[in-house]
Design an enzyme around this catalytic site. Structure first.
Site, PDB file in Angstrom:
ATOM      1  N   ASN A 192     -17.552  -5.314 -60.610  1.00 15.19           N
ATOM      2  CA  ASN A 192     -16.571  -6.192 -60.446  1.00 15.19           C
ATOM      3  C   ASN A 192     -15.739  -6.683 -59.462  1.00 15.19           C
ATOM      4  OD1 ASN A 192     -15.807  -4.518 -63.280  1.00 15.19           O
ATOM      5  ND2 ASN A 192     -15.344  -2.522 -61.705  1.00 15.19           N
ATOM      6  N   ARG A 193     -17.252  -7.229 -58.536  1.00 16.79           N
ATOM      7  CA  ARG A 193     -16.547  -8.271 -57.399  1.00 16.79           C
ATOM      8  C   ARG A 193     -15.290  -7.795 -56.559  1.00 16.79           C
ATOM      9  NH1 ARG A 193     -21.342  -9.430 -59.384  1.00 16.79           N
ATOM     10  NH2 ARG A 193     -21.130 -11.389 -60.284  1.00 16.79           N
ATOM     11  N   LEU A 194     -15.720  -6.175 -56.482  1.00 17.84           N
ATOM     12  CA  LEU A 194     -14.666  -5.274 -55.807  1.00 17.84           C
ATOM     13  C   LEU A 194     -16.040  -5.293 -54.117  1.00 17.84           C
ATOM     14  CD1 LEU A 194     -12.105  -4.090 -57.205  1.00 17.84           C
ATOM     15  CD2 LEU A 194     -11.750  -5.791 -56.043  1.00 17.84           C
TER      16      LEU A 194
END
Ligand SMILES: Cc1cc2nc3c(=O)[nH]c(=O)nc-3n(C[C@H](O)[C@H](O)[C@H](O)COP(=O)(O)O)c2cc1C
Length: 215
Positions: A192-194
């Site tokens: 999630n692009r975290l």
């Protein structure tokens, strides 16, 4: 002509990085990651790194070189001191190195200052290079314009003759730089692009401050 790459999407899921598990010293953390990349056997040249310099024209420029050694002091590579990067570093030693190891979804970004290494160390490394690479370092006035490839091949052929059976000495304009880090950032891709980003910054007392950055 255009090509839309909006659909190129990948989820990064292989690993994680957190404040509790990183090592206190960034060079040791680098070593840990470097070993893991080597062990993965999926990277052709894990020591290939991008080095960015600020050119005499005021523009940043990046290109790949090979890291040949790292120590607690910094990261060493070899090049022509009169090349575009050599002239840039002479004028402004501030530089940035980066590694991208897609197999482990990892990036390392190192800011630091570049210095020429001692001549005897450059001699030692030059000595270890194959004959052809030694001559290549002499033949090429790296980054200068040349009218044709043929000119370089002729120069090489002439040198091969004149050096037959002889020692090739390191040209003065060729040698190593060590990039002494002031900050090192470790980036680990996450879902999630975290992504995880942990940055070490060198303090006045020579300890390293460790901080998490937002992805
Ligand atoms: C995988 C790879 C490794 C390279 N290794 C070096 C190197 O160790 N030293 C070097 O001077 N150039 C190396 N080069 C060439 C540089 O990218 C660059 O073309 C050259 O140093 C001239 O750069 P400059 O004109 O900006 O100074 C390498 C290129 C690649 C793609």
């Amino acid at each position: 002509m255009e090509k839309d790459l909006g659909d190129y999407r990948k989820s990064y899921e292989k690993s994680e990085l957190n404040e509790a598990s990183v090592l206190e010293n960034p060079i040791e953390q680098f070593q840990k990651w470097f070993y893991e990349v080597e062990k993965s056997n999926g990277v052709d040249e894990p020591n290939a790194m991008t080095i960015s310099t600020i050119g005499l024209d005021g523009f940043p420029k990046s290109r790949v070189v090979l890291m040949k050694k790292y120590t607690h002091e910094g990261f060493i590579f070899y090049t022509n001191y009169q090349s575009e990067k050599g002239r840039a570093l002479e004028n402004n030693p501030s530089t940035c190195l980066s590694f991208f190891w897609p197999i482990l979804e990892r990036q390392v970004i190192i800011k630091g200052s570049a210095e020429k290494i001692a001549e005897n160390l450059s001699d030692g490394y030059f000595e270890s290079r194959p004959f052809g690479s030694k001559l290549g370092a002499i033949v090429s006035e790296q980054s200068q314009v040349v009218a044709s490839r043929e000119i370089l091949e002729k120069r090489l052929a002439a040198l091969e003759k004149s050096y037959e059976g002889k020692e090739v000495e390191r040209p003065e304009n060729w040698g190593g730089y060590i990039v002494k880090p002031i900050s090192i950032e470790f980036w680990q891709g996450r879902p999630n692009r975290l992504h995880d980003r942990i940055r070490y910054t060198l303090q006045k007392d020579l300890n390293w401050k460790i901080e998490r950055l937002q992805p």
